[in-house]
Write an enzyme that holds these catalytic residues in place. Structure first.
Site, PDB file in Angstrom:
ATOM      1  N   HIS A 346     -51.707  42.314  33.418  1.00  0.00           N
ATOM      2  CA  HIS A 346     -52.375  41.949  35.083  1.00  0.00           C
ATOM      3  C   HIS A 346     -52.091  42.990  35.846  1.00  0.00           C
ATOM      4  CE1 HIS A 346     -49.212  39.881  37.468  1.00  0.00           C
ATOM      5  NE2 HIS A 346     -48.582  39.740  36.455  1.00  0.00           N
ATOM      6  N   ASP A 356     -43.296  43.186  38.628  1.00  0.00           N
ATOM      7  CA  ASP A 356     -44.411  42.164  38.190  1.00  0.00           C
ATOM      8  C   ASP A 356     -45.455  42.550  38.982  1.00  0.00           C
ATOM      9  OD1 ASP A 356     -45.734  40.098  37.204  1.00  0.00           O
ATOM     10  OD2 ASP A 356     -44.225  38.540  38.092  1.00  0.00           O
ATOM     11  N   GLU A 393     -53.596  36.614  37.687  1.00  0.00           N
ATOM     12  CA  GLU A 393     -52.621  36.070  36.684  1.00  0.00           C
ATOM     13  C   GLU A 393     -51.612  35.173  37.230  1.00  0.00           C
ATOM     14  OE1 GLU A 393     -48.786  35.725  34.432  1.00  0.00           O
ATOM     15  OE2 GLU A 393     -49.070  36.499  36.389  1.00  0.00           O
ATOM     16  N   GLU A 394     -51.141  35.662  38.538  1.00  0.00           N
ATOM     17  CA  GLU A 394     -49.999  34.854  39.113  1.00  0.00           C
ATOM     18  C   GLU A 394     -50.469  33.493  39.671  1.00  0.00           C
ATOM     19  OE1 GLU A 394     -47.218  35.808  39.243  1.00  0.00           O
ATOM     20  OE2 GLU A 394     -46.877  37.890  39.100  1.00  0.00           O
ATOM     21  N   ASP A 422     -46.734  42.167  30.511  1.00  0.00           N
ATOM     22  CA  ASP A 422     -46.864  41.744  32.101  1.00  0.00           C
ATOM     23  C   ASP A 422     -46.099  42.628  32.844  1.00  0.00           C
ATOM     24  OD1 ASP A 422     -46.329  40.462  34.373  1.00  0.00           O
ATOM     25  OD2 ASP A 422     -46.955  38.411  33.365  1.00  0.00           O
ATOM     26  N   HIS A 506     -41.001  38.176  42.532  1.00  0.00           N
ATOM     27  CA  HIS A 506     -41.948  37.513  43.145  1.00  0.00           C
ATOM     28  C   HIS A 506     -41.448  37.493  44.724  1.00  0.00           C
ATOM     29  CE1 HIS A 506     -44.121  34.970  40.173  1.00  0.00           C
ATOM     30  NE2 HIS A 506     -44.429  36.446  40.027  1.00  0.00           N
TER      31      HIS A 506
HETATM   32 ZN   LIG Z   1     -46.585  39.057  36.134  1.00  0.00          ZN
END
Ligand SMILES: [Zn+2]
Length: 657
Positions: A346, A356, A393-394, A422, A506
């Site tokens: 993603h 990420d 995706e998140e 990922d 994140h």
């Molecule tokens: Zn991810």
């Protein structure tokens, strides 16, 4: 086959001629793929730098720009590439506030809920583009109550609270991240009767604990103001189009119906930093929490409450139908073009997304570049390779799920395997998960690639450590974009990465600088992921017999059934039918029957086979009940069948969306 001896001789000599003078064997290209002459850590780092210049949450202009970058890169390698868009329901924060009132203190504390830019932060100028910290799909609302501390917010943590005589009902729960999915933390709080939830990043787990290493940018650890944002949605795909693709003008269920389905939390929640978690913790009295519930030694002692501190939590989110972009690049197979090997990663990120997910996007573009170089030297894959760069995706694996729903019939007939990356790199140590028939292929690929952190051994050697065999996890739940492939299509899938959890996950600090300083300074781990990823794809695309090992699948099932036996045998449950079927699988150890029953008999006409049994049945029922709802169901069935017919025509046309 019928062939004379002379003809055979001719065929053999002809292929021998081609072997010598024109086309090298596939294995030649496969070794070339992992050679130093083809791999390129400089371009990986450049891709990552470009992709992470701005925060790029799904549905934003910045993420559409990132999609355009991926598309133009794939196009520059001469792949047949396109963007496929979907209109999906996403949520964004509109307003948040969090205030703490304590007895004997006149002034309540109002938290600013801001992640701070650091000294020399090269992204200071775009830091205002970082979304305010929030939980995607959180319930909007305002709640005020005393606070109870619930450790990691697991079911067993509430049991411990109960044993301590603490009732979380009616409180706002303070829980810490780190053991379970954040959506489950909120759901468990709701089930314990809480009216709101605040989830904090404990310095003990993410901030370096009691070490004196400091935090980013001095070390890899999460700064005190760092916040882990993320989704609290418990489903997969666009919640307003359950089971079908979110194409323009499609059928949609209402937000109220989504709430009724139980996939979104029914109480408001907010994520907060370690510093704010500490402040709230200091306002909680009551019994002292157990040792394993405590935080850092130099921090406050953790008590379970509830109260006396009182929190006022307010959150307003807005749902909007937003356009997302999946980028698809195709390398057509020369001999079996209608069999697909899919590679996916993603692109959307909560902030800058260096680990990420764009470490994975950079690796995907590296795989693409190396395959393009192989093509220039004459390589043609036997089967079709499809590179997929997913969006949203998140929020809940939305881009990949909608695409699988949109192309379901074709993919269920043609998809051979799906290889997901990922987070490609978040630190040291190779990790892999797979459906069991890919175990052997994973091991084989890791035996061919040098360990990026120790040039005297292969990845396989460092991966097994002191054991005999590496640990390959199974692909459960909704961890990443393989979910739709594994759960909806039943396709063989794998997921690989370097490093597991990482402290700035994140948060605003998951940026290029963090990756360059701590995640992968030489970008060799990125290169290694691209090597294993591509080698697996090449084997699946080129080997005449698919490199699936169903025997390892059968062994896995045997193992699980043994565990099951231990768990249920004393209840008198007979597992012999299960054992027998696994035995047969072990014997057969072959392919999967892809036959589908398209014309199912209608319930109201057991001997006939109508084309639209679902609709017929719904009509029969509606005729009897004659309610608005029952006729709505007929409408729904009509939609369902229309989508099915659309899928069939897509297969006939042989075109992906
Ligand atoms: Zn991810």
């Amino acid at each position: 086959m019928f062939r004379t001896a002379t003809a055979t001789f001719l065929a053999v000599s002809t292929s021998f001629y081609f072997l010598l003078f024109t086309s090298p064997p596939k294995s030649y290209y496969h070794s070339l793929y992992i050679s130093d002459s083809l791999s390129d850590n400089a371009s990986i780092s450049h891709h990552l730098y470009i992709l992470t210049r701005r925060p790029h949450v799904a549905g934003t202009e910045a993420n559409a720009e990132a999609a355009a970058y991926v598309l133009s890169t794939l196009t520059s390698y001469n792949f047949e590439s396109h963007i496929v868009s979907y209109d999906v329901s996403l949520t964004y924060p509109v307003s948040r506030s969090l205030t703490l009132t304590q007895p004997h203190q006149d002034q309540p504390i109002t938290f600013n809920l801001q992640q701070e830019i650091y000294d020399g932060d090269p992204y200071a100028d775009v830091s205002s583009e970082v979304l305010p910290t929030f939980h995607a799909y959180a319930k909007s609302g305002t709640v005020t109550s005393t606070v109870a501390y619930a450790n990691y917010g697991r079911v067993e943590d509430y049991e411990t609270l109960k044993e301590m005589g603490v009732n979380a009902s009616g409180t706002i729960v303070l829980a810490r991240y780190g053991k379970i999915y954040r959506g489950d933390i909120v759901q468990n709080a709701f089930e314990a009767g809480a009216i709101g939830a605040v989830i904090f990043t404990d310095r003990k787990d993410y901030g370096g604990g009691d070490s004196s290493e400091g935090w980013f940018p001095d070390s890899k650890w999460m700064p005190p103001s760092g916040v882990q944002v993320g989704s609290v949605y418990d489903g997969v795909g666009d919640p307003t189009t359950p089971g079908w693709a979110s194409t323009e003008g499609c059928e949609r269920v209402s937000e109220e119906e989504v709430e009724k389905e139980g996939y979104v939390p029914l109480i408001p929640s907010l994520p907060v930093s370690a510093a704010d978690g500490d402040t709230i913790m200091r306002s909680i009295g009551g019994p002292l929490a157990n040792e394993d519930w405590q935080g850092c030694k130099d921090g406050p002692s953790y008590r379970v409450g509830p109260g006396p501190g009182i929190l006022n939590l307010s959150y307003t989110g807005k749902h909007s139908i937003s356009t997302i972009q999946n980028v698809i690049g195709v390398i057509k197979g020369a001999e079996e073009p209608d069999r697909f090997i899919l590679l996916g990663n993603h692109r959307d990120a909560w902030t800058f997304g260096a680990a990420d997910p764009n470490s994975g996007t950079a690796a995907l573009l590296e795989v693409a570049q190396r395959l393009a170089k192989l093509q220039k030297r004459g390589w043609k894959p036997r089967r079709t390779i499809i590179l997929c760069n997913w969006d949203a995706e998140e929020y809940g694996l939305i881009g990949s799920t909608e695409w699988v729903e949109d192309n379901r019939e074709m993919l269920s007939l043609r998809a051979v395997a799906y290889l997901n990356v990922d987070i490609a790199v978040a630190g040291a140590g190779f990790e892999a998960s797979a459906t069991p028939q890919l175990d052997e292929l994973l091991k084989k690929a890791s035996q061919q690639v040098q360990d990026p952190d120790n040039s005297s051994q292969t990845i396989y050697e460092s991966w097994i450590g002191s054991g005999n065999s590496p640990v390959i996890e199974r692909l459960g739940g909704g961890g990443s974009d393989y979910a739709a492939f594994v759960q909806h299509l039943g396709v063989a899938s794998a997921d690989i990465s370097y490093g597991g959890g990482y402290p700035v996950y994140h948060s605003m600090y998951d940026d290029f600088i963090w990756m360059q300083k701590f995640g992968d300074p030489m970008f060799r781990r990125h290169t290694a992921v691209a090597s294993i990823w591509g080698l697996m794809a090449l084997a699946l695309a080129d080997e005449e017999f698919l490199p699936f090992n169903y025997l390892s699948y059968a062994l896995e099932l045997q193992k699980s059934s043994k565990e099951l036996e231990d768990a249920v045998s004393y209840k008198g449950v007979k597992l012999s039918p299960l054992f027998k079927s696994i035995e047969e699988l072990t014997k057969a150890a072959t392919g999967i029957n892809n036959e589908r029953k398209i014309y199912a008999p209608s319930k109201h006409n057991d001997y006939g086979s109508k084309s639209f049994p679902g609709i017929d049945d719904a009509i029969e029922k509606a005729k009897t009940l004659n309610t608005v709802e029952s006729w709505n169901i007929v409408q729904h069935e009509v939609w369902r069948v229309s989508r099915a017919i659309k899928h069939v025509s897509q297969v006939l046309r042989g075109k992906l969306t």
